[in-house]
Write a protein that holds these residues in place. Structure first.
Motif, mmCIF file in Angstrom:
data_model
loop_
_atom_site.group_PDB
_atom_site.id
_atom_site.type_symbol
_atom_site.label_atom_id
_atom_site.label_comp_id
_atom_site.label_asym_id
_atom_site.label_seq_id
_atom_site.Cartn_x
_atom_site.Cartn_y
_atom_site.Cartn_z
ATOM 1 N N ILE A 130 -0.477 -9.354 2.295
ATOM 2 C CA ILE A 130 0.287 -8.402 1.504
ATOM 3 C C ILE A 130 1.061 -7.468 2.428
ATOM 4 C CG2 ILE A 130 -1.445 -6.554 1.353
ATOM 5 C CD1 ILE A 130 -0.696 -6.331 -1.636
ATOM 6 N N THR A 131 2.165 -6.941 1.926
ATOM 7 C CA THR A 131 2.981 -5.994 2.679
ATOM 8 C C THR A 131 3.003 -4.659 1.950
ATOM 9 O OG1 THR A 131 4.392 -7.743 3.594
ATOM 10 C CG2 THR A 131 5.278 -5.509 3.587
ATOM 11 N N LEU A 132 2.622 -3.611 2.655
ATOM 12 C CA LEU A 132 2.679 -2.242 2.133
ATOM 13 C C LEU A 132 3.829 -1.532 2.830
ATOM 14 C CD1 LEU A 132 -1.148 -1.407 2.327
ATOM 15 C CD2 LEU A 132 0.105 -2.385 0.394
ATOM 16 N N LEU A 141 -6.368 2.730 8.798
ATOM 17 C CA LEU A 141 -5.609 1.484 8.714
ATOM 18 C C LEU A 141 -4.636 1.342 9.881
ATOM 19 C CD1 LEU A 141 -4.672 -1.014 6.976
ATOM 20 C CD2 LEU A 141 -2.962 0.544 5.983
ATOM 21 N N PHE A 142 -3.955 2.441 10.222
ATOM 22 C CA PHE A 142 -2.906 2.388 11.240
ATOM 23 C C PHE A 142 -2.689 3.792 11.789
ATOM 24 C CE2 PHE A 142 1.666 2.696 12.317
ATOM 25 C CZ PHE A 142 1.735 1.724 13.313
ATOM 26 N N HIS A 143 -2.513 3.878 13.127
ATOM 27 C CA HIS A 143 -2.297 5.184 13.764
ATOM 28 C C HIS A 143 -1.223 5.039 14.843
ATOM 29 C CE1 HIS A 143 -4.152 8.967 15.868
ATOM 30 N NE2 HIS A 143 -2.956 9.196 15.335
ATOM 31 N N LEU A 144 -0.176 5.795 14.668
ATOM 32 C CA LEU A 144 0.924 5.826 15.644
ATOM 33 C C LEU A 144 1.132 7.276 16.057
ATOM 34 C CD1 LEU A 144 3.253 3.905 16.847
ATOM 35 C CD2 LEU A 144 4.710 5.023 15.150
ATOM 36 N N TYR A 145 1.075 7.547 17.353
ATOM 37 C CA TYR A 145 1.249 8.920 17.834
ATOM 38 C C TYR A 145 2.408 8.979 18.818
ATOM 39 C CZ TYR A 145 0.291 13.506 19.852
ATOM 40 O OH TYR A 145 0.403 14.802 20.283
ATOM 41 N N GLY A 188 -7.199 -6.617 13.974
ATOM 42 C CA GLY A 188 -6.521 -7.904 14.060
ATOM 43 C C GLY A 188 -5.863 -8.359 12.784
ATOM 44 N N ARG A 189 -5.855 -7.523 11.752
ATOM 45 C CA ARG A 189 -5.296 -7.939 10.459
ATOM 46 C C ARG A 189 -4.089 -7.123 10.032
ATOM 47 N NH1 ARG A 189 -8.087 -7.861 5.758
ATOM 48 N NH2 ARG A 189 -9.466 -6.125 6.279
ATOM 49 N N VAL A 190 -3.669 -6.161 10.844
ATOM 50 C CA VAL A 190 -2.547 -5.298 10.471
ATOM 51 C C VAL A 190 -1.424 -5.431 11.497
ATOM 52 C CG1 VAL A 190 -1.803 -2.943 9.973
ATOM 53 C CG2 VAL A 190 -4.118 -3.670 9.348
ATOM 54 N N SER A 211 -3.166 -8.976 6.573
ATOM 55 C CA SER A 211 -3.457 -10.393 6.364
ATOM 56 C C SER A 211 -4.930 -10.614 6.022
ATOM 57 C CB SER A 211 -3.092 -11.201 7.618
ATOM 58 O OG SER A 211 -3.841 -10.754 8.741
ATOM 59 N N ARG A 212 -5.204 -11.791 5.472
ATOM 60 C CA ARG A 212 -6.567 -12.219 5.143
ATOM 61 C C ARG A 212 -7.324 -11.141 4.372
ATOM 62 N NH1 ARG A 212 -5.903 -12.948 10.455
ATOM 63 N NH2 ARG A 212 -7.585 -11.521 11.005
ATOM 64 N N LEU A 213 -6.773 -10.786 3.233
ATOM 65 C CA LEU A 213 -7.348 -9.710 2.429
ATOM 66 C C LEU A 213 -8.793 -9.994 2.035
ATOM 67 C CD1 LEU A 213 -4.375 -8.834 0.052
ATOM 68 C CD2 LEU A 213 -5.287 -7.415 1.901
ATOM 69 N N ARG A 214 -9.555 -8.916 1.937
ATOM 70 C CA ARG A 214 -10.937 -8.989 1.477
ATOM 71 C C ARG A 214 -11.080 -8.122 0.234
ATOM 72 N NH1 ARG A 214 -13.308 -7.183 7.388
ATOM 73 N NH2 ARG A 214 -12.421 -8.909 8.624
ATOM 74 N N THR A 215 -12.113 -8.386 -0.552
ATOM 75 C CA THR A 215 -12.332 -7.556 -1.733
ATOM 76 C C THR A 215 -12.649 -6.108 -1.330
ATOM 77 O OG1 THR A 215 -14.654 -8.286 -1.758
ATOM 78 C CG2 THR A 215 -13.110 -9.470 -3.163
#
Length: 223
Positions: free
Chosen positions: A49-51, A81-85, A100-102, A119-123
Motif C-alpha cells: 500500500i502507498t500512504l 513508521l518513518f523518521h527523517l531529520y 525493511g518494509r517501508v 509492503s507485505r502488510l500484516r493485520t
C-alpha cells in the motif's frame, strides 16, 4: 487478531493524544498545511500500500531543511513508521515491526509530497497513521486510518486429500458394482457368447465407471 473498531469517543481521544505526543506540533504555523491524500485505506495482509501526504512547499525549499516524523497508533501504543531529520533518514528510530518494509520517494519530497510505500502488510499494521512535517515555513500534521484484514485462506491439504479419497472410493465402488453385474451376465452367457461379447462384458464396466466418476467430479466442482 485484535479488534481495532474503536468507539467514536475513543478515536477522538486517541487523535488528541497523538497530536500532543508528536514533537513537531509545538510550533504549528497557520499558513503551513499538511494534508493526507486519503483519509481511510482498506487492504489485505501480504498486499502493498502507498500512504501519501502533501504539505506546503516553495520552489526554493531545501531538502536538508525538511524533517518528518511518522507513527502508527494502535491499542494506545505508538510505533515509529518513518523518521527523517533535516534530510537524513534515521532507520534506527523505526519500530522493528516495519523494518525493511517501508520505502519512500526522495525525489518528490521538495515538491511537497511525502510518499511512503509499505509492503507485505500484516493485520497488526491496522491503526491510525500520523505524519508530522517541519520545514522553515512551519510545521503541522495529518492523520489517516488503515485497516488490514486477514487474507482468504486456501483450502487445506487435508481437505484436498479427503476429496481425493472420496473420489477414489466412489470410482472403485462403481467399478465393483458394474463388474459384478456384468460378470454375472457374462458368466450366464459365456459359453454361448462370441469373442466380441466377452470383450464387451469386461469393457462396459470400465466405461460406465469412468462416465459416472466424471459426472461425480463435475458435480463436486459446481457445488
Amino acid at each position: 487478531m485484535r479488534s481495532l473498531h474503536f468507539p467514536k469517543v475513543y478515536r477522538e481521544k486517541m487523535i488528541f493524544l497523538i497530536l500532543q505526543l508528536l514533537f513537531l506540533t509545538s510550533c504549528v504555523s497557520g499558513t503551513f498545511v499538511v494534508n493526507v491524500a486519503q483519509t481511510s485505506h482498506q487492504a489485505e495482509e501480504n498486499q502493498n500500500i502507498t500512504l501519501e501526504w502533501t504539505f506546503s512547499s516553495r520552489t526554493d525549499t531545501n531538502f536538508r531543511s525538511i524533517s518528518i516524523y511518522c507513527e502508527m497508533f494502535t491499542d494506545g501504543r505508538p510505533y515509529v513508521l518513518f523518521h527523517l531529520y533535516k534530510g537524513d533518514e534515521l532507520p534506527e528510530s523505526q519500530d522493528p515491526q516495519f523494518a525493511g518494509r517501508v520505502q519512500w520517494d526522495k525525489d518528490v519530497l521538495t515538491e511537497g509530497r511525502l510518499t511512503l510505500h509499505v509492503s507485505r502488510l500484516r493485520t497488526s499494521d491496522s491503526g491510525f497513521y500520523v505524519c508530522a512535517i517541519r520545514t522553515p515555513d512551519g510545521s503541522n500534521s495529518s492523520i489517516c486510518w488503515l485497516d488490514v484484514t486477514a487474507a482468504a485462506q486456501p483450502e487445506s491439504w487435508r481437505n484436498n486429500w479427503i476429496n481425493v479419497r472420496l473420489t477414489l472410493l466412489y470410482f472403485f465402488a462403481v467399478v465393483f458394482v458394474s463388474f459384478v453385474s456384468f460378470s454375472y451376465y457374462c458368466f450366464c452367457n459365456f459359453f454361448n457368447s462370441s469373442f466380441v461379447s466377452i470383450c464387451v462384458c469386461f469393457l462396459v464396466p470400465i466405461f460406465v465407471s469412468s462416465f459416472c466418476t466424471a459426472l461425480f467430479l463435475r458435480h463436486r466442482h459446481d457445488t
